[in-house]
Write a protein that holds these residues in place. Structure first.
Motif, PDB file in Angstrom:
ATOM      1  N   HIS A   7       0.850  -1.060  -0.084  1.00  0.00           N
ATOM      2  CA  HIS A   7       0.048  -0.115  -0.030  1.00  0.00           C
ATOM      3  C   HIS A   7       0.937   1.213  -0.081  1.00  0.00           C
ATOM      4  O   HIS A   7       0.650   2.205  -0.768  1.00  0.00           O
ATOM      5  N   ALA A   8       1.733   1.213   0.832  1.00  0.00           N
ATOM      6  CA  ALA A   8       2.845   2.361   0.857  1.00  0.00           C
ATOM      7  C   ALA A   8       3.467   2.653  -0.252  1.00  0.00           C
ATOM      8  O   ALA A   8       3.755   3.761  -0.924  1.00  0.00           O
ATOM      9  N   ASN A  11       1.501   4.158  -3.234  1.00  0.00           N
ATOM     10  CA  ASN A  11       1.302   5.423  -2.841  1.00  0.00           C
ATOM     11  C   ASN A  11       2.484   6.377  -3.250  1.00  0.00           C
ATOM     12  O   ASN A  11       2.401   7.385  -3.810  1.00  0.00           O
ATOM     13  N   ILE A  12       3.771   5.881  -2.753  1.00  0.00           N
ATOM     14  CA  ILE A  12       4.896   6.668  -3.130  1.00  0.00           C
ATOM     15  C   ILE A  12       4.970   6.509  -4.652  1.00  0.00           C
ATOM     16  O   ILE A  12       5.454   7.589  -5.395  1.00  0.00           O
TER      17      ILE A  12
END
Length: 191
Positions: A7-8, A11-12
Motif C-alpha cells: 500500500h505504501a 502511494n509513493i
C-alpha cells in the motif's frame, strides 16, 4: 505488514509519477506528462484499493474496543471478592456485557481494562503481565494497566480503562470517563 508495505509503495510510486508528470509538462513534453499522470492515477488507485482492503477486510487501524463506552452502564459495578484475584495474574470478568481484564497488585491495588484488544480483539486476559503492562497474546500490543495507554503497537488506540475501588472486600469498577483518562494523575491508579 506485507499488505501495508505494498500500500505504501503504491502511494509513493503514484506521488513519484505525479511529480514526473508535472516536471514533463513544465518542460513542454505534454504527451509524456499525460502518460505519467495516467500512470500516477493508476498507482494511486491501486494504493487506494489496497488501503480499503487493509481497513475493511483486515481491520487495520480499527479500534475493536470502541463500543465499550456505549455498552457499559454508568456507575459502579461489582466485579467480585478481592480474594478471587491472585496478585500479579490476569483474571477475566464482566462488567455488563463487556469482558474485562482484572489484575490485582500487592496492597490491594486493582487495575481493570477492557479485555478485547483494541487492535484485533485478542483476549488480554490470556496475555503476559509484566512491569505494569499487559501484552496481547495475538499480535503483541502492550497496554499500561494503570490507564490502558498503548505502550507499543500494532495497536493504535488505548484500551478503555476502569476506575476501581474496594468496598466491603469486593472489587467495584466504573468506566473511566474520557476526560478523566486524559487528565489523570499517572501516579494514581483509581483504587
Amino acid at each position: 505488514m506485507r499488505v501495508g508495505l505494498v500500500h505504501a509503495a503504491a502511494n509513493i510510486t503514484g506521488v513519484g509519477l505525479y511529480a514526473g508528470s508535472f516536471t514533463a509538462r513544465v518542460r513542454g513534453r505534454t504527451a509524456l506528462g499525460k502518460a505519467l499522470g495516467f500512470a500516477g492515477l493508476a498507482a494511486v488507485g491501486l494504493g487506494g484499493a489496497i488501503g480499503g482492503h487493509l481497513a475493511y477486510r483486515q481491520a487495520s487501524g480499527a479500534n475493536h474496543a470502541e463500543a465499550v463506552p456505549e455498552v457499559v452502564k454508568p456507575g459502579w459495578h461489582d466485579i467480585g471478592d478481592v480474594a478471587d484475584f491472585p496478585v500479579g495474574r490476569a483474571v477475566r470478568r464482566h462488567v455488563d456485557d463487556v469482558a474485562v481484564l482484572v489484575v490485582c497488585e500487592s496492597g490491594n491495588r486493582v487495575h481493570i481494562l477492557a479485555d478485547s484488544c483494541s487492535h484485533m480483539g485478542g483476549p488480554l486476559s490470556q496475555g503476559a503481565i509484566d512491569d505494569g503492562c499487559v501484552r496481547c497474546p495475538w499480535h503483541g500490543s502492550v497496554f499500561r494497566l494503570q490507564d490502558g495507554w498503548n505502550v507499543s503497537g500494532p495497536a493504535t488506540a488505548p484500551q478503555p480503562a476502569f476506575d476501581t475501588r474496594i468496598t466491603g472486600g469486593h472489587v467495584e469498577a466504573r468506566l473511566r470517563s474520557a476526560e478523566a483518562a486524559g487528565t489523570a494523575d499517572p501516579s494514581h491508579d483509581g483504587a
